[in-house]
Design a protein around this motif. Structure first.
Motif, PDB file in Angstrom:
ATOM      1  N   GLU A  48       0.864  -1.180   0.000  1.00  0.00           N
ATOM      2  CA  GLU A  48       0.000   0.000   0.000  1.00  0.00           C
ATOM      3  C   GLU A  48       0.903   1.234   0.000  1.00  0.00           C
ATOM      4  OE1 GLU A  48      -2.772   0.170   3.307  1.00  0.00           O
ATOM      5  OE2 GLU A  48      -2.566   2.339   3.402  1.00  0.00           O
ATOM      6  N   VAL A 117      10.286   6.281   0.988  1.00  0.00           N
ATOM      7  CA  VAL A 117       9.045   6.322   0.201  1.00  0.00           C
ATOM      8  C   VAL A 117       7.898   5.738   1.036  1.00  0.00           C
ATOM      9  CG1 VAL A 117       7.920   5.543  -1.913  1.00  0.00           C
ATOM     10  CG2 VAL A 117      10.339   6.193  -1.947  1.00  0.00           C
ATOM     11  N   VAL A 119       5.522   3.661   1.566  1.00  0.00           N
ATOM     12  CA  VAL A 119       4.937   2.397   1.111  1.00  0.00           C
ATOM     13  C   VAL A 119       4.994   1.442   2.297  1.00  0.00           C
ATOM     14  CG1 VAL A 119       5.240   0.401  -0.417  1.00  0.00           C
ATOM     15  CG2 VAL A 119       5.648   2.700  -1.302  1.00  0.00           C
ATOM     16  N   TRP A 120       3.946   0.625   2.423  1.00  0.00           N
ATOM     17  CA  TRP A 120       3.884  -0.369   3.506  1.00  0.00           C
ATOM     18  C   TRP A 120       3.500  -1.694   2.907  1.00  0.00           C
ATOM     19  CZ3 TRP A 120       1.576   4.383   3.334  1.00  0.00           C
ATOM     20  CH2 TRP A 120       2.157   5.363   4.143  1.00  0.00           C
ATOM     21  N   TRP A 131       1.126  -6.535   9.324  1.00  0.00           N
ATOM     22  CA  TRP A 131       1.876  -5.444   8.708  1.00  0.00           C
ATOM     23  C   TRP A 131       3.353  -5.607   9.040  1.00  0.00           C
ATOM     24  CZ3 TRP A 131      -0.049  -2.423   5.106  1.00  0.00           C
ATOM     25  CH2 TRP A 131      -1.424  -2.213   5.065  1.00  0.00           C
TER      26      TRP A 131
ATOM     27  N   ALA B   9      -2.043   2.352   6.281  1.00  0.00           N
ATOM     28  CA  ALA B   9      -1.535   1.033   6.675  1.00  0.00           C
ATOM     29  C   ALA B   9      -2.062   0.644   8.059  1.00  0.00           C
ATOM     30  CB  ALA B   9      -0.007   1.009   6.583  1.00  0.00           C
ATOM     31  N   SER B  10      -1.173   0.282   9.003  1.00  0.00           N
ATOM     32  CA  SER B  10      -1.657  -0.219  10.298  1.00  0.00           C
ATOM     33  C   SER B  10      -2.436   0.849  11.053  1.00  0.00           C
ATOM     34  CB  SER B  10      -0.486  -0.719  11.143  1.00  0.00           C
ATOM     35  OG  SER B  10       0.447   0.316  11.368  1.00  0.00           O
ATOM     36  N   ARG B  12      -4.362   3.135   9.740  1.00  0.00           N
ATOM     37  CA  ARG B  12      -5.700   3.189   9.153  1.00  0.00           C
ATOM     38  C   ARG B  12      -6.537   1.997   9.619  1.00  0.00           C
ATOM     39  NH1 ARG B  12      -5.083   1.750   4.014  1.00  0.00           N
ATOM     40  NH2 ARG B  12      -5.207  -0.242   5.051  1.00  0.00           N
ATOM     41  N   LEU B  50       3.401   3.102  18.435  1.00  0.00           N
ATOM     42  CA  LEU B  50       4.344   3.678  17.478  1.00  0.00           C
ATOM     43  C   LEU B  50       4.974   4.974  17.996  1.00  0.00           C
ATOM     44  CD1 LEU B  50       2.491   3.025  14.099  1.00  0.00           C
ATOM     45  CD2 LEU B  50       4.545   1.887  14.944  1.00  0.00           C
ATOM     46  N   ARG B  53       7.794   7.101  16.578  1.00  0.00           N
ATOM     47  CA  ARG B  53       8.169   6.489  15.284  1.00  0.00           C
ATOM     48  C   ARG B  53       7.175   6.845  14.183  1.00  0.00           C
ATOM     49  NH1 ARG B  53       8.439   0.619  15.466  1.00  0.00           N
ATOM     50  NH2 ARG B  53       9.649   0.836  13.564  1.00  0.00           N
ATOM     51  N   LEU B  78       2.029   8.633   9.300  1.00  0.00           N
ATOM     52  CA  LEU B  78       2.449   7.426   8.590  1.00  0.00           C
ATOM     53  C   LEU B  78       3.193   6.485   9.528  1.00  0.00           C
ATOM     54  CD1 LEU B  78       4.054   9.375   5.577  1.00  0.00           C
ATOM     55  CD2 LEU B  78       1.673   8.676   5.822  1.00  0.00           C
ATOM     56  N   PRO B  79       2.863   5.196   9.510  1.00  0.00           N
ATOM     57  CA  PRO B  79       3.689   4.231  10.233  1.00  0.00           C
ATOM     58  C   PRO B  79       5.079   4.187   9.584  1.00  0.00           C
ATOM     59  CG  PRO B  79       1.634   3.220   9.469  1.00  0.00           C
ATOM     60  CD  PRO B  79       1.745   4.556   8.804  1.00  0.00           C
ATOM     61  N   PRO B  80       6.086   3.635  10.289  1.00  0.00           N
ATOM     62  CA  PRO B  80       7.410   3.502   9.664  1.00  0.00           C
ATOM     63  C   PRO B  80       7.273   2.833   8.289  1.00  0.00           C
ATOM     64  CG  PRO B  80       7.512   2.831  11.958  1.00  0.00           C
ATOM     65  CD  PRO B  80       6.063   3.084  11.656  1.00  0.00           C
ATOM     66  N   VAL B  81       7.946   3.405   7.289  1.00  0.00           N
ATOM     67  CA  VAL B  81       7.762   2.901   5.921  1.00  0.00           C
ATOM     68  C   VAL B  81       8.439   1.548   5.764  1.00  0.00           C
ATOM     69  CG1 VAL B  81       7.509   5.230   5.011  1.00  0.00           C
ATOM     70  CG2 VAL B  81       9.768   4.129   4.969  1.00  0.00           C
TER      71      VAL B  81
END
Lengths: 144, 84
Positions: A48, A117, A119-120, A131, B9-10, B12, B50, B53, B78-81
């Motif tokens: 994602e 970037v 992205v996950w 995740w 991601a997590s 959300r 988090l 982080r 945003l969680p860690p990418v």
């Protein structure tokens, strides 16, 4: 083509896109989905992105690396969506007059992508999904 | 001021796609990213795992705790990418 895409990635396409007639060295990094993680079976990875920012961040990496490696032409792509084992998730192609710069820029490209970037990925296995956290030891699958 | 935050991601999965947070202004019409992070963590304890982080993006660019947030900015937590 967008740098962040749901379409399958063919590394050969980006290698030829990077190449110029004055270049003698090309390097290619291809990241693919593997079938395991920390001893667990992996069936798929679901990628994602924060798409508009990811696209811009890829562009900013290209701009930064053009300053660090002025002789190199870089082409970088990241795929998103659900990918099966063996499918290509990321491609970095670097073309330069000589190999040293091509290797260095290619390596820098993938490291910057992984660091910057947005992205996950969610790892899917027989017991559900989790995740991926790049800094934490990976937890066991949560049931889904 | 009230700021709407996009989540991915997590984050959300745990909190939904967006979350509105009330944050004290550091000057009229402006708050800091750091104050917004604190307000967010106080409002959404599920995100505490988090903590620092969490990465913050303002107008699709990474922002530090001292950077400003103003009405109309697009803010994302945003969680860690984990690309590549």
């Amino acid at each position: 083509m967008a740098r962040v895409t749901r379409s399958p990635l063919d590394p050969a396409v980006f290698l030829s896109e990077a190449r110029r007639d004055g270049d003698g060295g090309l390097t290619l990094f291809v990241g693919v989905v593997r079938d395991n993680a920390d001893g667990r079976k992996v069936e798929a990875m679901e990628y994602e992105a924060y798409e508009p920012m990811a696209e811009k961040e890829m562009e900013r990496i290209e701009t930064d690396l053009a300053t660090r490696f002025p002789a190199v032409r870089l082409v970088m792509r990241h795929r998103i969506g659900r990918l099966a084992v063996g499918e290509v998730a990321v491609v970095v192609a670097a073309s330069a007059p000589h190999r040293e710069e091509a290797f260095a820029a290619c390596r820098a490209g993938i490291e910057e992508i992984k660091a910057r970037v947005p992205v996950w990925k969610r790892e899917w296995g027989p017991d559900g999904s989790v995740w991926v956290d790049p800094l934490q030891p990976r937890p066991k699958h949560e049931s889904c | 001021m009230r700021v709407e935050i996009l989540l991915f991601a997590s984050l959300r999965d745990e909190l939904g796609g967006t979350c509105a947070v009330e944050v004290p202004e550091s000057r009229p019409g402006e708050a800091t990213v750091g104050a917004l992070r604190e307000a967010f963590l106080a409002a959404c304890p599920a995100a505490a795992r988090l903590g620092k982080r969490i990465l913050v993006a303002v107008n699709e660019r990474f922002a530090g705790d001292a950077d400003p947030v103003r009405p109309g900015d697009t803010v994302a937590f945003l969680p860690p990418v984990a690309g590549g």
